[in-house]
Scaffold this active site. Structure first.
Site, mmCIF file in Angstrom:
data_model
loop_
_atom_site.group_PDB
_atom_site.id
_atom_site.type_symbol
_atom_site.label_atom_id
_atom_site.label_comp_id
_atom_site.label_asym_id
_atom_site.label_seq_id
_atom_site.Cartn_x
_atom_site.Cartn_y
_atom_site.Cartn_z
ATOM 1 N N HIS A 148 0.845 -1.207 0.000
ATOM 2 C CA HIS A 148 0.000 0.000 0.000
ATOM 3 C C HIS A 148 0.879 1.255 0.000
ATOM 4 C CE1 HIS A 148 -3.273 2.747 1.058
ATOM 5 N NE2 HIS A 148 -2.568 3.173 2.088
ATOM 6 N N GLU A 213 -10.531 2.310 3.531
ATOM 7 C CA GLU A 213 -9.250 1.620 3.743
ATOM 8 C C GLU A 213 -9.513 0.362 4.546
ATOM 9 O OE1 GLU A 213 -6.374 4.438 5.341
ATOM 10 O OE2 GLU A 213 -5.788 4.992 3.296
ATOM 11 N N GLN A 254 -6.691 14.912 1.378
ATOM 12 C CA GLN A 254 -5.406 14.352 1.840
ATOM 13 C C GLN A 254 -4.245 14.898 1.017
ATOM 14 O OE1 GLN A 254 -5.422 10.063 1.752
ATOM 15 N NE2 GLN A 254 -3.323 9.849 2.487
ATOM 16 N N TYR A 258 -1.524 16.928 3.371
ATOM 17 C CA TYR A 258 -0.738 15.950 4.120
ATOM 18 C C TYR A 258 0.720 16.335 4.368
ATOM 19 C CZ TYR A 258 2.104 13.699 0.468
ATOM 20 O OH TYR A 258 3.042 13.431 -0.485
ATOM 21 N N THR A 373 -3.862 0.351 5.797
ATOM 22 C CA THR A 373 -4.498 -0.389 4.708
ATOM 23 C C THR A 373 -3.730 -1.656 4.381
ATOM 24 O OG1 THR A 373 -5.136 1.750 3.830
ATOM 25 C CG2 THR A 373 -5.385 -0.131 2.367
HETATM 26 CA CA CA Z 1 -5.467 4.390 7.347
#
Ligand code: CA
Length: 440
Positions: A148, A213, A254, A258, A373
């Site tokens: 991921h 997720e 995000q 982020y 995830t």
């Molecule tokens: Ca997460």
């Protein structure tokens, strides 16, 4: 099979055990007598107090009634049942592995086929509603699937997908416990700031890249005092059990927010967990070796421990299903989007707890850790739409012809998990389901 863990097997794991609750013996139920996961429940639509319960087949053992049924024969089990009968499981979580084990043994003995049936202790699961099973003081979300992390990193930073700390540090961030809900909940699509690559300035509105997720939730049992880290070798004694966790994520929020401090409003509007917590004792027969490529760095000493390589992982199959509003209206079964396994995790549960506390951070009973995830090594094993649609560029076509890049209003995501091994019954986690509502 897993020699390091065989010492932890006991009479409650006997694969030949069956129950006087016939629905526990079908071979297909998530809840045979070898599982015995815990929840907090009450009769649906009633004003009853929530209290702890234990799944057996399609029934729940009411721990408030079970406590009285023990007749003082076993003080440890009776005491644990009494703690478990409260409206949250924190006190039972704090009581530690001996108490959890005593409760499990007493439940197993009472529910066996050769015990006197006690149907008056049961509530049918179809007549129950559930609550978040603990007062979750703090919630930390990790990032333990390297598959991921690499796939997402490629989308967000094509030139630099996996940052150099990944193979040394179990990466995580502090989330919020205030918006963790229980399976069956729905939530409104979040709104926020987004900026796409070509725009000079951000805009404000409903997220258009809403995602799920697929994660495993880890409930902390007994905590630690501030300044006294939990050693990796001892860490599993501080873990009450595992559940399923859907960490809903707004990818457009995000991407804009982020850096430099990590996810913020893109993650804390909703997270949903399954009602059932499967204990580590129940999972003892379903452990998996932990592997690290010889080319990768081996863990630093504080992240290494005797059982790590033999059986540090968990062999838990995970799957994600989607039910659109149209599918629901037409009575179609949810469509599977992907399947993965917790055994692929780059870091183990024990390593997460050891790392989280190595600086002196205190954990408390009922704290929740998210695994991150759980995407497997293959593209079709991805645990989010971001990966399955390659950043929204390759739509998924569902069995009824509908297409999805990200989630639409009315979509319901269902996650399931189970463990199996040759010669043993399959044990399951039930499911976590949640539905997206239109933005406010
Ligand atoms: Ca997460």
């Amino acid at each position: 099979m897993n020699p390091n863990k065989n010492a932890q097997l006991n009479e409650t794991h006997d694969p030949l055990l069956t129950s006087w609750v016939a629905s526990a013996n079908t071979g297909t139920t998530d809840f045979p007598i070898q599982n015995l996961p815990l929840c907090v429940f009450r009769r649906r639509g009633s004003a009853q107090a929530f209290r702890g319960g234990v799944a057996i087949g399609d029934q729940i053992v009411d721990l408030a009634l079970f406590e009285n049924a023990l007749d003082g024969a076993d003080d440890a089990a009776r005491s644990a049942a009494s703690l478990g009968a409260r409206d949250k499981l924190n006190a039972l979580m704090d009581a530690g592995p001996q108490a959890w084990s005593a409760l499990r043994l007493a439940l197993s003995r009472l529910l066996r086929l050769d015990a006197a049936p006690r149907p008056e202790l049961l509530v049918p699961q179809v007549e129950a509603e559930y609550a978040v099973p603990a007062q979750i003081g703090d919630y930390t979300d990790f990032y333990t699937s390297i598959h991921h992390a690499t796939a997402v990193g490629k989308l967000f930073r094509p030139d630099n997908p996996l940052l150099p700390n990944y193979k040394w540090v179990p990466i995580g961030y502090h989330g919020r416990s205030s918006t963790i809900g229980i399976s069956g909940d729905s939530f409104r699509r979040p709104r926020g700031q987004v900026r796409s690559g070509s725009d000079a300035e951000p805009s404000f509105g409903p997220s258009r890249r809403l995602d799920y997720e697929l994660e495993v939730g880890i409930f902390v049992g007994g905590g630690n005092a501030q300044g006294e880290p939990i050693a990796a070798a001892d860490a599993e004694r501080h873990v009450f059990g595992l559940c399923l966790l859907n960490d809903w994520s707004a990818r457009d929020l995000q991407a804009w927010e982020y850096q430099p401090l990590g996810p913020f409003l893109s993650k804390n509007f909703a997270s949903t967990i399954s009602p059932w917590i499967v204990t580590l004792e129940a999972l003892a027969p379903y452990r998996a070796p932990w592997q690290r490529d010889a080319a990768d760095p081996q863990p630093l000493p504080y992240l290494d421990y005797a059982d790590l390589r033999g059986a540090g992982g968990f062999d838990i199959e995970l799957e994600v299903l989607l039910e659109t509003e149209t599918m629901r209206r037409e009575g179609m079964a949810p469509a599977r989007l992907s399947q993965s396994n917790f055994r692929h995790s780059y870091w183990t549960v024990a390593q997460l707890l050891a790392h989280h506390t190595i600086n002196g951070c205190a954990m408390r009973p009922g704290d929740l850790l998210g695994s991150g995830t759980q995407s497997g090594p293959e593209a079709e094993e991805a645990g989010s739409l971001l990966e399955l649609t390659v950043g929204g560029k390759q739509p998924l076509t569902l069995p009824n012809g509908e297409q999805r890049v990200f989630l639409e209003d009315g979509d319901r995501i269902v996650m399931r998990g189970w463990a199996k091994q040759t010669g043993r019954p399959r044990i399951g986690f039930g499911e976590v389901a949640g539905t997206v509502l239109a933005a406010r």
